[in-house]
Write a protein that holds these residues in place. Structure first.
Motif, PDB file in Angstrom:
ATOM      1  N   GLU A   1       4.865  -2.559 -13.771  1.00  0.00           N
ATOM      2  CA  GLU A   1       5.209  -2.269 -12.381  1.00  0.00           C
ATOM      3  C   GLU A   1       3.958  -2.057 -11.534  1.00  0.00           C
ATOM      4  O   GLU A   1       2.900  -1.721 -12.048  1.00  0.00           O
ATOM      5  CB  GLU A   1       6.058  -0.997 -12.310  1.00  0.00           C
ATOM      6  CG  GLU A   1       7.391  -1.108 -13.002  1.00  0.00           C
ATOM      7  CD  GLU A   1       8.114   0.224 -13.017  1.00  0.00           C
ATOM      8  OE1 GLU A   1       9.244   0.267 -12.510  1.00  0.00           O
ATOM      9  OE2 GLU A   1       7.532   1.201 -13.534  1.00  0.00           O
ATOM     10  N   LEU A   2       4.150  -2.227 -10.238  1.00  0.00           N
ATOM     11  CA  LEU A   2       3.099  -2.074  -9.240  1.00  0.00           C
ATOM     12  C   LEU A   2       3.489  -0.963  -8.276  1.00  0.00           C
ATOM     13  O   LEU A   2       4.649  -0.907  -7.828  1.00  0.00           O
ATOM     14  CB  LEU A   2       2.916  -3.382  -8.470  1.00  0.00           C
ATOM     15  CG  LEU A   2       1.920  -3.375  -7.316  1.00  0.00           C
ATOM     16  CD1 LEU A   2       0.504  -3.455  -7.858  1.00  0.00           C
ATOM     17  CD2 LEU A   2       2.181  -4.543  -6.389  1.00  0.00           C
ATOM     18  N   LEU A   3       2.540  -0.091  -7.943  1.00  0.00           N
ATOM     19  CA  LEU A   3       2.770   0.921  -6.924  1.00  0.00           C
ATOM     20  C   LEU A   3       2.717   0.254  -5.554  1.00  0.00           C
ATOM     21  O   LEU A   3       1.730  -0.414  -5.214  1.00  0.00           O
ATOM     22  CB  LEU A   3       1.708   2.025  -7.016  1.00  0.00           C
ATOM     23  CG  LEU A   3       1.797   3.129  -5.967  1.00  0.00           C
ATOM     24  CD1 LEU A   3       3.112   3.898  -6.079  1.00  0.00           C
ATOM     25  CD2 LEU A   3       0.606   4.066  -6.089  1.00  0.00           C
ATOM     26  N   VAL A   4       3.781   0.433  -4.775  1.00  0.00           N
ATOM     27  CA  VAL A   4       3.902  -0.180  -3.450  1.00  0.00           C
ATOM     28  C   VAL A   4       4.148   0.923  -2.427  1.00  0.00           C
ATOM     29  O   VAL A   4       4.902   1.865  -2.697  1.00  0.00           O
ATOM     30  CB  VAL A   4       5.079  -1.184  -3.409  1.00  0.00           C
ATOM     31  CG1 VAL A   4       5.243  -1.789  -2.026  1.00  0.00           C
ATOM     32  CG2 VAL A   4       4.895  -2.271  -4.454  1.00  0.00           C
ATOM     33  N   VAL A   5       3.507   0.798  -1.271  1.00  0.00           N
ATOM     34  CA  VAL A   5       3.796   1.685  -0.143  1.00  0.00           C
ATOM     35  C   VAL A   5       4.252   0.832   1.035  1.00  0.00           C
ATOM     36  O   VAL A   5       3.860  -0.326   1.169  1.00  0.00           O
ATOM     37  CB  VAL A   5       2.572   2.555   0.251  1.00  0.00           C
ATOM     38  CG1 VAL A   5       2.202   3.512  -0.863  1.00  0.00           C
ATOM     39  CG2 VAL A   5       1.377   1.709   0.649  1.00  0.00           C
ATOM     40  N   ARG A   6       5.109   1.416   1.865  1.00  0.00           N
ATOM     41  CA  ARG A   6       5.524   0.765   3.116  1.00  0.00           C
ATOM     42  C   ARG A   6       4.812   1.499   4.249  1.00  0.00           C
ATOM     43  O   ARG A   6       5.041   2.690   4.476  1.00  0.00           O
ATOM     44  CB  ARG A   6       7.036   0.805   3.309  1.00  0.00           C
ATOM     45  CG  ARG A   6       7.473   0.053   4.579  1.00  0.00           C
ATOM     46  CD  ARG A   6       8.977   0.004   4.753  1.00  0.00           C
ATOM     47  NE  ARG A   6       9.667  -0.567   3.621  1.00  0.00           N
ATOM     48  CZ  ARG A   6       9.815  -1.880   3.383  1.00  0.00           C
ATOM     49  NH1 ARG A   6       9.285  -2.751   4.223  1.00  0.00           N
ATOM     50  NH2 ARG A   6      10.478  -2.292   2.328  1.00  0.00           N
ATOM     51  N   ARG A   7       3.946   0.771   4.936  1.00  0.00           N
ATOM     52  CA  ARG A   7       3.114   1.361   5.978  1.00  0.00           C
ATOM     53  C   ARG A   7       3.950   1.825   7.175  1.00  0.00           C
ATOM     54  O   ARG A   7       4.831   1.101   7.638  1.00  0.00           O
ATOM     55  CB  ARG A   7       2.066   0.355   6.437  1.00  0.00           C
ATOM     56  CG  ARG A   7       1.070  -0.031   5.330  1.00  0.00           C
ATOM     57  CD  ARG A   7       0.079  -1.059   5.822  1.00  0.00           C
ATOM     58  NE  ARG A   7      -0.580  -0.607   7.031  1.00  0.00           N
ATOM     59  CZ  ARG A   7      -1.777  -0.021   7.063  1.00  0.00           C
ATOM     60  NH1 ARG A   7      -2.435   0.175   5.945  1.00  0.00           N
ATOM     61  NH2 ARG A   7      -2.304   0.349   8.205  1.00  0.00           N
ATOM     62  N   ALA A   8       3.633   3.004   7.674  1.00  0.00           N
ATOM     63  CA  ALA A   8       4.342   3.545   8.828  1.00  0.00           C
ATOM     64  C   ALA A   8       3.998   2.785  10.104  1.00  0.00           C
ATOM     65  O   ALA A   8       4.839   2.651  10.995  1.00  0.00           O
ATOM     66  CB  ALA A   8       4.018   5.032   8.998  1.00  0.00           C
ATOM     67  N   ASP A   9       2.767   2.242  10.198  1.00  0.00           N
ATOM     68  CA  ASP A   9       2.347   1.584  11.438  1.00  0.00           C
ATOM     69  C   ASP A   9       2.930   0.193  11.603  1.00  0.00           C
ATOM     70  O   ASP A   9       3.256  -0.223  12.710  1.00  0.00           O
ATOM     71  CB  ASP A   9       0.827   1.552  11.560  1.00  0.00           C
ATOM     72  CG  ASP A   9       0.128   0.835  10.415  1.00  0.00           C
ATOM     73  OD1 ASP A   9       0.796   0.443   9.429  1.00  0.00           O
ATOM     74  OD2 ASP A   9      -1.102   0.669  10.493  1.00  0.00           O
ATOM     75  N   SER A  10       3.084  -0.543  10.509  1.00  0.00           N
ATOM     76  CA  SER A  10       3.539  -1.940  10.625  1.00  0.00           C
ATOM     77  C   SER A  10       4.836  -2.228   9.880  1.00  0.00           C
ATOM     78  O   SER A  10       5.436  -3.279  10.082  1.00  0.00           O
ATOM     79  CB  SER A  10       2.453  -2.881  10.086  1.00  0.00           C
ATOM     80  OG  SER A  10       2.303  -2.689   8.685  1.00  0.00           O
ATOM     81  N   GLY A  11       5.238  -1.340   8.991  1.00  0.00           N
ATOM     82  CA  GLY A  11       6.420  -1.583   8.174  1.00  0.00           C
ATOM     83  C   GLY A  11       6.167  -2.502   6.992  1.00  0.00           C
ATOM     84  O   GLY A  11       7.077  -2.781   6.217  1.00  0.00           O
ATOM     85  N   ALA A  12       4.931  -2.959   6.827  1.00  0.00           N
ATOM     86  CA  ALA A  12       4.603  -3.889   5.742  1.00  0.00           C
ATOM     87  C   ALA A  12       4.490  -3.148   4.412  1.00  0.00           C
ATOM     88  O   ALA A  12       4.012  -2.013   4.355  1.00  0.00           O
ATOM     89  CB  ALA A  12       3.287  -4.609   6.039  1.00  0.00           C
ATOM     90  N   CYS A  13       4.919  -3.815   3.359  1.00  0.00           N
ATOM     91  CA  CYS A  13       4.710  -3.308   2.001  1.00  0.00           C
ATOM     92  C   CYS A  13       3.347  -3.789   1.528  1.00  0.00           C
ATOM     93  O   CYS A  13       2.990  -4.963   1.714  1.00  0.00           O
ATOM     94  CB  CYS A  13       5.799  -3.825   1.064  1.00  0.00           C
ATOM     95  SG  CYS A  13       7.385  -3.012   1.311  1.00  0.00           S
TER      96      CYS A  13
END
Length: 159
Positions: free
Chosen positions: A37-49
Motif C-alpha cells: 500500500e501507498l500512503l495518500v493524502v488529499r490536499r486541502a488547497d486543490s483536492g488532489a490526491c
C-alpha cells in the motif's frame, strides 16, 4: 503548518519575487507483494490526491524533512530509505501571487507505525491505498511514485 515561518519571513523582505526552495516528496509504502500500500493524502488547497510533500527547513537534512512531513501531515512514522529522484520543478505562482521554484527530492519511505489521518490541516484525508487501486493523481505525482517503485539502486536525475 502550510507555509514555514522562514518562508513568511523571506516574503516580508522580497514580496512575491521568485524563491528557490528545496522540497521533498515522501512516497511511503507498507507491506509487500499484491497487498503493498501507498500512503495518500488529499490536499486541502486543490483536492488532489498525492504522496506527502513539503519544504525542507534551513539546515535540515532532506531525509529528516521527509520523515517530519509524513508525521506532521498524516501522523505516520516513516523512515526514508532511499533517494529515488532529484528534479527541478517548473516555477509556480500561488493564488496570492507568490512565486517559487523547487528542487524536489523524492524519497522512498517505509512505514513504521501509525494510522493515517489529516493531522495538520494541510490535507482533508490521509489513507492507505493498494498500489493496484490508487486514486487519480496528477501525472507529476504518479511519476514520483513510479520512480520509487522502480526500486533502482541510484537516484534518477534530469539533464
Amino acid at each position: 503548518m502550510p507555509t514555514p515561518d522562514f518562508v513568511l519571513a523571506l516574503r516580508e523582505q522580497i514580496g512575491t519575487a521568485p524563491l528557490w526552495l528545496t522540497g521533498v516528496t515522501a512516497v511511503v509504502t507498507r507491506g509487500s507483494g499484491p497487498d503493498r500500500e501507498l500512503l495518500v493524502v488529499r490536499r486541502a488547497d486543490s483536492g488532489a490526491c498525492t504522496p506527502v510533500t513539503g519544504i525542507v527547513d534551513p539546515g535540515e537534512e532532506p531525509a529528516v524533512a521527509a520523515e517530519r512531513e509524513v508525521l506532521e501531515e498524516a501522523d505516520v512514522v516513516a523512515v526514508a530509505e532511499r533517494l529515488a529522484w532529484v528534479q527541478v520543478l517548473p516555477e509556480m505562482t500561488y493564488p496570492n501571487g507568490d512565486r517559487a521554484q523547487y528542487l524536489d527530492l523524492v524519497f522512498a519511505c517505509r512505514w513504521v507505525s501509525g494510522t493515517p489521518f489529516p493531522a495538520d490541516g494541510e490535507n482533508t484525508e490521509a489513507f492507505w491505498a493498494r498500489l493496484d487501486d490508487l486514486p487519480e493523481m496528477p501525472a507529476t505525482m504518479t511519476a514520483r511514485i513510479e520512480a520509487v517503485l522502480a526500486d533502482e539502486p541510484a537516484a534518477r536525475f534530469q539533464r
